[in-house]
Design a protein around this motif. Structure first.
Motif, mmCIF file in Angstrom:
data_model
loop_
_atom_site.group_PDB
_atom_site.id
_atom_site.type_symbol
_atom_site.label_atom_id
_atom_site.label_comp_id
_atom_site.label_asym_id
_atom_site.label_seq_id
_atom_site.Cartn_x
_atom_site.Cartn_y
_atom_site.Cartn_z
ATOM 1 N N GLY A 150 6.096 85.175 -125.824
ATOM 2 C CA GLY A 150 6.481 83.824 -125.419
ATOM 3 C C GLY A 150 7.904 83.685 -124.930
ATOM 4 O O GLY A 150 8.336 82.596 -124.571
ATOM 5 N N ALA A 151 8.668 84.773 -124.920
ATOM 6 C CA ALA A 151 10.088 84.713 -124.530
ATOM 7 C C ALA A 151 10.237 84.273 -123.073
ATOM 8 O O ALA A 151 9.411 84.592 -122.234
ATOM 9 C CB ALA A 151 10.719 86.074 -124.742
ATOM 10 N N LEU A 154 6.085 80.193 -129.557
ATOM 11 C CA LEU A 154 4.925 80.866 -130.128
ATOM 12 C C LEU A 154 3.655 80.471 -129.372
ATOM 13 O O LEU A 154 2.793 81.309 -129.103
ATOM 14 C CB LEU A 154 4.802 80.532 -131.611
ATOM 15 C CG LEU A 154 3.728 81.276 -132.396
ATOM 16 C CD1 LEU A 154 3.967 82.779 -132.357
ATOM 17 C CD2 LEU A 154 3.688 80.779 -133.849
ATOM 18 N N GLY A 155 3.567 79.194 -129.006
ATOM 19 C CA GLY A 155 2.415 78.740 -128.234
ATOM 20 C C GLY A 155 2.315 79.415 -126.880
ATOM 21 O O GLY A 155 1.219 79.788 -126.431
ATOM 22 N N PRO A 205 0.619 89.377 -135.824
ATOM 23 C CA PRO A 205 0.224 88.478 -134.728
ATOM 24 C C PRO A 205 1.310 87.465 -134.359
ATOM 25 O O PRO A 205 1.500 87.165 -133.177
ATOM 26 C CB PRO A 205 -1.018 87.768 -135.283
ATOM 27 C CG PRO A 205 -1.579 88.708 -136.286
ATOM 28 C CD PRO A 205 -0.400 89.384 -136.904
ATOM 29 N N VAL A 206 2.041 86.951 -135.347
ATOM 30 C CA VAL A 206 3.107 85.996 -135.038
ATOM 31 C C VAL A 206 4.235 86.684 -134.274
ATOM 32 O O VAL A 206 4.745 86.154 -133.268
ATOM 33 C CB VAL A 206 3.646 85.341 -136.329
ATOM 34 C CG1 VAL A 206 4.924 84.558 -136.037
ATOM 35 C CG2 VAL A 206 2.599 84.416 -136.927
ATOM 36 N N ILE A 207 4.622 87.866 -134.715
ATOM 37 C CA ILE A 207 5.698 88.588 -134.021
ATOM 38 C C ILE A 207 5.283 88.932 -132.592
ATOM 39 O O ILE A 207 6.060 88.777 -131.643
ATOM 40 C CB ILE A 207 6.088 89.849 -134.814
ATOM 41 C CG1 ILE A 207 6.780 89.450 -136.123
ATOM 42 C CG2 ILE A 207 7.012 90.741 -133.992
ATOM 43 C CD1 ILE A 207 7.008 90.597 -137.079
ATOM 44 N N LEU A 267 -3.937 83.523 -135.219
ATOM 45 C CA LEU A 267 -3.146 82.366 -134.835
ATOM 46 C C LEU A 267 -3.977 81.174 -134.351
ATOM 47 O O LEU A 267 -3.603 80.032 -134.622
ATOM 48 C CB LEU A 267 -2.128 82.765 -133.767
ATOM 49 C CG LEU A 267 -0.929 83.560 -134.296
ATOM 50 C CD1 LEU A 267 -0.032 84.005 -133.160
ATOM 51 C CD2 LEU A 267 -0.149 82.725 -135.289
ATOM 52 N N PRO A 268 -5.074 81.365 -133.622
ATOM 53 C CA PRO A 268 -5.865 80.194 -133.238
ATOM 54 C C PRO A 268 -6.328 79.408 -134.464
ATOM 55 O O PRO A 268 -6.942 79.956 -135.379
ATOM 56 C CB PRO A 268 -7.058 80.811 -132.482
ATOM 57 C CG PRO A 268 -6.526 82.100 -131.947
ATOM 58 C CD PRO A 268 -5.608 82.607 -133.018
#
Length: 276
Positions: free
Chosen positions: A275-276, A175-176, A267-269, A160-161
């Motif tokens: 991030g919730a 996501l951030g 990684p996104v999941i 992700l980076p």
């Protein structure tokens, strides 16, 4: 035609489908004005979303033409009343005559015409035509994906980076936060949101975007064609639990989704959940 369809049957559909998509674009383009408002008559549907006479003309044309190409296929489209008979059909056309109507209205080039053919509930043909951008994304199940006839593939972004991310700001921010929760900087490259969902997914397929975020309430017609393009290019559209998108259900509405290369899905999941 047989069901499930053979590779030969699918390939035979492509030439008349390409011709139909070109003709459909020829109906829409006279109403499109780059950088300014459309010349088409416009009104609001129930719920407030806009529709133009171009949407209706393209939808009517494609319903006639695609029904000639595969007469036994049922029909699901944004601009046609839903017929539940599609639920019992082995073959279904799923069509968005203009995906990104607001972009079309305002003169933004990122709108598309999206057509998928489902066999036994799975897309076997996906075609996303972007007339204002001059791009045709095509896929046949098991035969790869192309843009303007050239094979395409998802990016090789490993994490992700530094990833190029597009989508609604609340999803981007969540996501951030998830990446920051790991003690890393969420140094995404933010890409302006692509108004057409089909094009957003197709750009993940071609590798110009790494992560496409999709908010709730997308419909089958927004996604099915581009989903196959992405699958054939090495990625997927999935929900936030990693489950693949399912089509031709009684209610063709989806929750929050991601369009990503296979290597970025987990990684996104994980970042989304943190991030919730």
């Amino acid at each position: 035609m047989p069901d499930p369809m053979t590779a030969e049957a699918i390939s035979a559909i492509m030439p008349p489908l390409r011709e139909a998509m070109r003709e459909a674009a020829g109906l829409a383009l006279p109403y499109f004005r780059l950088g300014t408002n459309t010349s088409a008559r416009t009104w609001s549907k129930a719920g407030g979303s806009p529709v133009t006479e171009a949407d209706v003309e393209v939808d009517t044309f494609l319903k006639i033409r695609l029904s000639q190409i595969v007469p036994e296929a049922a029909w699901l489209s944004e601009e046609t009343a839903d017929d539940p008979a599609r639920l019992d059909s082995g073959l279904v056309w799923i069509v968005d005559p203009i995906d990104g109507t607001r972009a079309f209205l305002s003169g933004h080039p990122d709108w598309s015409i999206a057509v998928a053919l489902l066999a036994a509930g799975e897309p076997v043909i996906g075609f996303v035509h972007a007339p204002a951008g001059g791009k045709d994304y095509e896929a046949r199940k098991g035969l790869g994906a192309t843009c303007n006839g050239t094979p395409i593939a998802v990016s090789r972004q490993a994490g992700l980076p530094g990833a190029r991310v597009t989508g609604p700001k609340p999803m981007f921010d969540r996501l951030g936060r998830g990446v920051s929760a790991e003690g890393r900087e969420a140094d995404f490259i933010r890409i302006d949101r692509v108004p057409s969902l089909a094009l957003r997914v197709a750009r993940v397929a071609e590798g110009s975007i790494d992560v496409g975020l999709i908010s709730s309430n997308a419909r089958d017609w927004d996604l099915a064609a581009a989903d196959l393009v992405l699958r054939e290019a090495g990625g997927s559209v999935s929900d936030m639990a990693g489950r693949p998108t399912r089509y031709n259900r009684a209610d063709p509405v989806h929750g929050e989704l991601i369009a990503v290369p296979h290597g970025l899905r987990d990684p996104v999941i994980a970042g989304w959940n943190r991030g919730a």
